[in-house]
Design a protein around this motif. Structure first.
Motif, PDB file in Angstrom:
ATOM      1  N   TYR A 155      25.486 -33.753  53.322  1.00 56.35           N
ATOM      2  CA  TYR A 155      24.887 -34.413  54.345  1.00 56.35           C
ATOM      3  C   TYR A 155      24.322 -33.197  55.278  1.00 56.35           C
ATOM      4  CZ  TYR A 155      25.269 -36.005  59.295  1.00 56.35           C
ATOM      5  OH  TYR A 155      25.235 -36.379  60.945  1.00 56.35           O
ATOM      6  N   PHE A 169      10.245 -36.178  56.567  1.00 57.40           N
ATOM      7  CA  PHE A 169      11.293 -37.175  56.587  1.00 57.40           C
ATOM      8  C   PHE A 169      11.005 -38.048  58.159  1.00 57.40           C
ATOM      9  CE2 PHE A 169      15.062 -39.184  56.007  1.00 57.40           C
ATOM     10  CZ  PHE A 169      15.922 -39.616  57.282  1.00 57.40           C
TER      11      PHE A 169
ATOM     12  N   ASP B  92      19.855 -42.322  66.286  1.00 54.67           N
ATOM     13  CA  ASP B  92      18.840 -41.826  64.842  1.00 54.67           C
ATOM     14  C   ASP B  92      19.869 -40.944  64.128  1.00 54.67           C
ATOM     15  OD1 ASP B  92      15.603 -41.754  65.938  1.00 54.67           O
ATOM     16  OD2 ASP B  92      16.616 -43.252  64.789  1.00 54.67           O
ATOM     17  N   GLU B  93      20.519 -40.209  64.924  1.00 57.96           N
ATOM     18  CA  GLU B  93      21.358 -39.150  64.419  1.00 57.96           C
ATOM     19  C   GLU B  93      22.778 -39.333  64.757  1.00 57.96           C
ATOM     20  OE1 GLU B  93      20.730 -36.407  62.351  1.00 57.96           O
ATOM     21  OE2 GLU B  93      18.679 -36.778  62.300  1.00 57.96           O
ATOM     22  N   PRO B  94      23.689 -39.304  63.669  1.00 56.82           N
ATOM     23  CA  PRO B  94      25.279 -39.224  63.883  1.00 56.82           C
ATOM     24  C   PRO B  94      25.528 -38.083  64.992  1.00 56.82           C
ATOM     25  CG  PRO B  94      24.698 -39.559  61.746  1.00 56.82           C
ATOM     26  CD  PRO B  94      23.315 -39.017  62.040  1.00 56.82           C
ATOM     27  N   ASP B  95      24.815 -36.932  65.024  1.00 57.03           N
ATOM     28  CA  ASP B  95      25.545 -36.131  65.987  1.00 57.03           C
ATOM     29  C   ASP B  95      25.270 -36.546  67.508  1.00 57.03           C
ATOM     30  OD1 ASP B  95      22.851 -33.303  65.619  1.00 57.03           O
ATOM     31  OD2 ASP B  95      22.902 -35.514  66.111  1.00 57.03           O
ATOM     32  N   ILE B 135      23.269 -43.419  59.028  1.00 58.14           N
ATOM     33  CA  ILE B 135      23.270 -42.053  58.583  1.00 58.14           C
ATOM     34  C   ILE B 135      21.950 -41.864  57.820  1.00 58.14           C
ATOM     35  CG2 ILE B 135      24.674 -40.292  56.966  1.00 58.14           C
ATOM     36  CD1 ILE B 135      27.045 -42.079  57.521  1.00 58.14           C
ATOM     37  N   PRO B 136      21.106 -40.630  58.289  1.00 57.62           N
ATOM     38  CA  PRO B 136      19.985 -40.709  57.476  1.00 57.62           C
ATOM     39  C   PRO B 136      20.345 -40.250  56.172  1.00 57.62           C
ATOM     40  CG  PRO B 136      19.691 -39.413  59.763  1.00 57.62           C
ATOM     41  CD  PRO B 136      21.285 -40.187  59.355  1.00 57.62           C
TER      42      PRO B 136
END
Lengths: 244, 244
Positions: A155, A169, B92-95, B135-136
């Motif tokens: 990941y 992407f 868009d991003e888990p972080d 999760i991308p």
């Protein structure tokens, strides 16, 4: 570039972990799997847990030693649950590791190496590595399942890859709902303001109340369609108000 | 603060996924698990895959609906493989999601919600959420195993937590090898330089060659002990050189 990144599993005990690893890899765009002396492979359990990633299993290479698995690699990152005393350069954070790996992967093969479920990598195997990485975790219980550790590092590699401009992407987005124009939004605010007074809700004409509610609707960023629904709702209320 | 973060699994089909989820949670310092109408629980398979995290299973709450699981939460993040048409605020991003969750978790319970293995969350369940996160992943194969998705999002939450000054998180470090003083390092450089000439390696006194090799040793950042070993090696070579 993700194709030059190799996942190497050393002497994996549970074939299920091999299958789950293949799946974890494929979800993150990695397809290059090498197995050093796996206890049981091929195996039904590996195939079952691979789910839609059986192609990764089928193209996996099986070799007899770690040296063989990584001889052509320019960078070999050993994943370990705890630091070894052998002072290899160490990445405290998987994201730092991933940035380094993505840089090197432009030019030549790079490997991420994972050891045995119980005992990790031997000192001789650590010597085949150029770097070490650990996944920061709960100090009271920090040993992740092997395929989970692969999932996290894969990941992070995918994340470092997609943050590059040239990865191309794109995030999945639902059809963008068009925002309203400022004029349309202004009509809505005027309508709402008028009804706040007409309904008797605003007793004092310059109260902060109107501002606060208007701010809420601004913050909600209604799409053109949603604004139209709101206008319809306001009109439905309006129909019941005494004429002014 | 990690204790106010709740992991909610809705109608999980495979008890193994519940066990693997418990393990994934505990490695990342999360202990608060709620199961909405699990198909099979408790179950041997859950216990087996939980490994050292059976305490998380034992303290898990089982409830009949998602509303019940999250009614006291101030933020409810629904994890889904793909965006739904219902326009919830989306990370868009888990972080980014993790930073938001860590902020809110200071004050009140926050939940991360995961749906069924095959069909995810229903539209009614999405309505219980305040946010969505995906999760991308590989657009050709982006469906992670349920417990793997939990592992990644738990990892990101742990990462956001440890980056805060007040977390007190410290990286595991091996006993720090003391660096040499500049004087000791200078002695080494002088010794090396002398032997480069004495051995006939440096034919031209001011060649760049000496600089480059000295730079390599600087970059290697030898510890005091390693420097001492290097000096010993140089002395062993020196013993065979003609006197000058």
């Amino acid at each position: 570039m993700l194709s030059t990144i190799r996942i190497v599993l050393v002497q994996t005990f549970h074939p299920g972990n091999i299958g789950a690893t293949a799946r974890a890899m494929k979800t993150m765009g990695l397809t290059n799997l090498v197995l050093v002396n796996p206890r049981c492979f091929p195996d039904e359990e590996a195939t079952r847990l691979a789910a839609g990633a059986t192609d990764v299993l089928e193209s996996a290479q099986v070799v007899a030693s770690l040296e063989e698995a990584v001889s052509d690699c320019v960078q070999v990152v050993g994943a370990s649950a705890r630091l070894r005393s052998l002072p290899l350069p160490h990445f405290d954070e998987p994201d730092e590791m991933a940035q380094s790996v993505i840089q090197n992967a432009h030019q030549a093969p790079v490997a991420l190496v994972f050891g045995r479920e119980r005992s990790g990598l031997t000192n001789d195997e650590i010597r085949c590595c150029t770097h070490q990485v650990s996944i920061p975790a709960n100090p009271d219980y920090g040993i992740l399942n092997l395929s989970q550790a692969v999932q996290i590092l894969a990941y992070e590699v995918h994340r470092a890859w997609r943050k590059q401009a040239e990865s191309g992407f794109t995030y999945q987005r639902p059809l963008d709902a068009t925002p309203p124009s400022r004029e349309q939004f202004g009509h809505f605010q005027a309508h709402l303001g008028r009804l706040m007074q007409q309904s008797g809700f605003l007793t004092q004409p310059h109260a902060r109340t109107e501002e606060q509610l208007q701010a809420l609707f601004s913050r909600a960023q209604p799409s053109r369609k949603e604004l139209s629904l709101l206008r319809g709702l306001l009109s439905a209320f309006e129909a019941h108000l005494p004429d002014k």
